[in-house]
Design a protein around this motif. Structure first.
Motif, mmCIF file in Angstrom:
data_model
loop_
_atom_site.group_PDB
_atom_site.id
_atom_site.type_symbol
_atom_site.label_atom_id
_atom_site.label_comp_id
_atom_site.label_asym_id
_atom_site.label_seq_id
_atom_site.Cartn_x
_atom_site.Cartn_y
_atom_site.Cartn_z
ATOM 1 N N THR A 304 0.843 -1.195 0.000
ATOM 2 C CA THR A 304 0.000 0.000 0.000
ATOM 3 C C THR A 304 0.877 1.244 0.000
ATOM 4 O O THR A 304 1.781 1.383 0.834
ATOM 5 C CB THR A 304 -0.911 0.022 1.240
ATOM 6 O OG1 THR A 304 -1.706 -1.172 1.255
ATOM 7 C CG2 THR A 304 -1.824 1.235 1.216
ATOM 8 N N LEU A 305 0.626 2.130 -0.974
ATOM 9 C CA LEU A 305 1.401 3.354 -1.105
ATOM 10 C C LEU A 305 0.460 4.553 -1.106
ATOM 11 O O LEU A 305 -0.761 4.425 -1.268
ATOM 12 C CB LEU A 305 2.198 3.338 -2.412
ATOM 13 C CG LEU A 305 3.194 2.173 -2.594
ATOM 14 C CD1 LEU A 305 3.729 2.167 -4.015
ATOM 15 C CD2 LEU A 305 4.326 2.278 -1.601
ATOM 16 N N SER A 306 1.034 5.719 -0.943
ATOM 17 C CA SER A 306 0.221 6.944 -0.979
ATOM 18 C C SER A 306 -0.187 7.303 -2.401
ATOM 19 O O SER A 306 -1.143 8.053 -2.610
ATOM 20 C CB SER A 306 0.995 8.108 -0.349
ATOM 21 O OG SER A 306 2.226 8.309 -1.043
ATOM 22 N N ASP A 307 0.532 6.786 -3.371
ATOM 23 C CA ASP A 307 0.252 7.071 -4.777
ATOM 24 C C ASP A 307 -0.430 5.850 -5.399
ATOM 25 O O ASP A 307 0.206 4.812 -5.603
ATOM 26 C CB ASP A 307 1.550 7.376 -5.512
ATOM 27 C CG ASP A 307 1.318 7.861 -6.946
ATOM 28 O OD1 ASP A 307 0.252 7.560 -7.504
ATOM 29 O OD2 ASP A 307 2.223 8.518 -7.506
#
Length: 553
Positions: A304-307
């Motif tokens: 899971t990433l912010s982008d």
């Protein structure tokens, strides 16, 4: 492994006994044949489970009670070197299943003849199966392939990617027991999983021809599967592309009546074009699907990433990795290179560590690469990639903790380092290797970095050698071989000194080739483009493309 191999009887099929050892030596060979084996076992008590060990030369589709069980065997691996002779190693696969009947009807469709780069044969057709049947009361019974099994030639499989259902299979005859030339060991990985992806259905009127394009939701790796419902003849031409590239795989199939075609040709496809022509005066329905195959996945990590766009990129990379994991890691399910391309498989092993966690396939790739090194006295086709294998061995061990991996590969590591020690010249750096490849696919002023000249590859190869010595020192230390570890440390330090002395220009912060550095007029020439420079210094282009007793393909 017991000698339970069977094949087409040689008195009936003398022309279908032997085959070439690999696909790359003789692509014009006509030894391709598909043999089908069957045997029914009837029991008077309920079956709880069946465990089987099986293998074939070169590829098998295995069914029981008309249900697909497994494909195999696990690939040998192979290199671009050492071909044209039989490998000393071969593999059998194991799996188990629970039937719903009190009888077992085995059916095996075996392709004899290497038809892809990663296909390797011992030179003779063969099939073997050993099974342990466990019953509900706890008792067991062992069954095996022998001369009571039936076999027939299925001539509809005319050649790779070509099937003609108008050619009826031969009548069944008793199989012939043959000598076990494979001495197969059990592959330490599970069999591949299969999942059928529906592509579409086409209805054809009498005499009708239909062309259609199918876009899949992903790029999959798998085998074309066609089923026909009708009474006549339908000609099918299929083209598989990943997206819209020029390079494509073509399969030509003729279905006759109630027919079914399952390809042996693994391919990656995101787009399938079909042309179907009904040659009969009866309507027909064709179902098209793709049987996807891949190494089984028990854990699937989600990053899971912010982008969200980067997350999508990661998921695409993970999906690509999934379909490159077959019975060996593949550079792609279309190109299907052998284990020679260690750089690709090292990267895939690292991706696996944080995507799926199961390092068994990477470990098996390492041990099979060790077999290649033993097979060819420490030499591999890609000189730099053979050095990457040392780091891959260490890193995969650090992920898996499988100490036996280091122990089992020690002799291959010894061979590799002994060979590279002979490449080091009086200057202290590598001066006389068989080649300087592989560096990259790019071209520098028309010079390929796949097969770079000495002036573009010597520094790179020496850097890889330094890395290999560094990780070999660690491996020998873990194995408790202090003398070998100290020897690697001494060689590494000597190489470091030579590199800093000969290959590094302090005033310009350049790392250069030793011979370029040695030229007194280097500063005057460095402003020229590489092509002009090398044309005026032809001695920098020298490289022995043959090596010691080896020949490039």
């Amino acid at each position: 492994m017991p000698n339970h191999w069977i094949w087409l009887p040689k008195d009936i099929y003398p022309q279908h006994q032997t085959t070439k050892f690999d696909h790359m030596i003789d692509k014009s060979s006509t030894t391709f044949v598909v043999a089908e084996f069957t045997k029914t076992y009837i029991f008077n008590r309920k079956i709880a489970s069946v465990s089987i060990t099986f293998s074939a030369d070169t590829e098998v589709q295995l069914f029981c009670n008309e249900q697909p069980i497994a494909t195999g065997p696990a690939a040998v691996g192979g290199d671009f070197f050492g071909n044209g002779k039989a490998r000393q190693w071969y593999y059998a696969s194991q799996t188990s299943f629970v039937p719903h009947e009190s009888e077992l009807t085995f059916f095996a469709r075996v392709k004899m003849c290497p038809s892809r780069m990663f296909d390797y044969s011992m030179g003779h057709g063969g099939f073997m199966l050993d099974a342990t049947v466990t019953f509900a009361d706890g008792s067991q019974e062992t069954i095996t392939t022998d001369s009571t099994w039936l076999v027939r030639k299925n001539g509809a499989y005319v050649k790779p990617c070509c099937y003609d259902g108008r050619i009826a299979p031969d009548a069944y005859v008793f199989a012939e027991e043959i000598c076990d030339i494979w001495n197969a060991t059990i592959a330490p990985i599970p069999v591949r999983e299969e999942k059928e992806v529906t592509v579409g259905r086409i209805s054809l009127n009498p005499g009708e021809e239909i062309q259609k394009e199918f876009d899949l939701d992903l790029i999959y790796a798998g085998l074309i599967h066609l089923k026909s419902q009708g009474a006549g003849t339908v000609c099918c031409a299929l083209t598989m592309k990943e997206i819209s590239e020029d390079r494509a795989i073509h399969e030509d199939v003729v279905l006759q009546g109630q027919d079914e075609y399952r390809s042996f040709h693994l391919d990656s496809a995101g787009h399938i074009s079909v042309t179907f022509q009904n040659l009969s005066d009866q309507p027909c329905i064709i179902d098209i699907s793709l049987i996807t195959t891949y190494y089984p996945i028990t854990v699937d990590a989600k990053t899971t990433l912010s982008d969200p766009d980067l997350e999508t990129v990661l998921e695409v990379c993970k999906s690509t990795l999934k379909y490159c994991r077959q019975t060996i890691h593949l550079d792609s399910p279309r190109h299907c290179e052998p284990l020679a391309c260690t750089g690709d498989y090292y990267i895939e092993a690292l991706m696996t560590a944080f995507s799926f966690g199961d390092m068994r396939l990477a470990e098996f790739d390492i041990t099979r690469t060790a077999e290649l090194l033993r097979h060819n006295d420490g030499r591999m086709f890609h000189t730099t990639y053979s050095l990457i294998w040392v780091r891959m061995l260490y890193d995969v061990y650090m992920f898996s903790g499988n100490f036996a991996l280091l122990q089992n590969c020690q002799d291959a590591l010894n061979l590799l380092l002994a060979r590279f020690a002979t490449y080091v010249g009086k200057s202290g750096i590598i001066e006389n290797p068989p080649d300087y490849m592989f560096v990259d696919w790019i071209y520098l002023d028309d010079f390929s970095m796949h097969h770079p000249p000495r002036a573009l590859g010597q520094t790179v190869l020496n850097m890889f050698y330094y890395m290999a010595l560094d990780y070999a020192q660690r491996i020998y230390g873990l194995l408790g071989h202090s003398e070998a570890s100290d020897r690697c440390d001494m060689r590494k330090r000597s190489l470091q000194t030579a590199i800093n002395t000969l290959l590094y220009v302090v005033t310009r912060c350049w790392i250069l080739d030793a011979l370029i550095k040695c030229h007194t007029n280097i500063r005057a020439k460095i402003g020229l483009d590489l092509h002009t420079f090398f044309r005026t210094h032809k001695d920098l282009m020298s490289v022995d493309m043959r090596g010691k007793g080896d020949t490039f393909l």
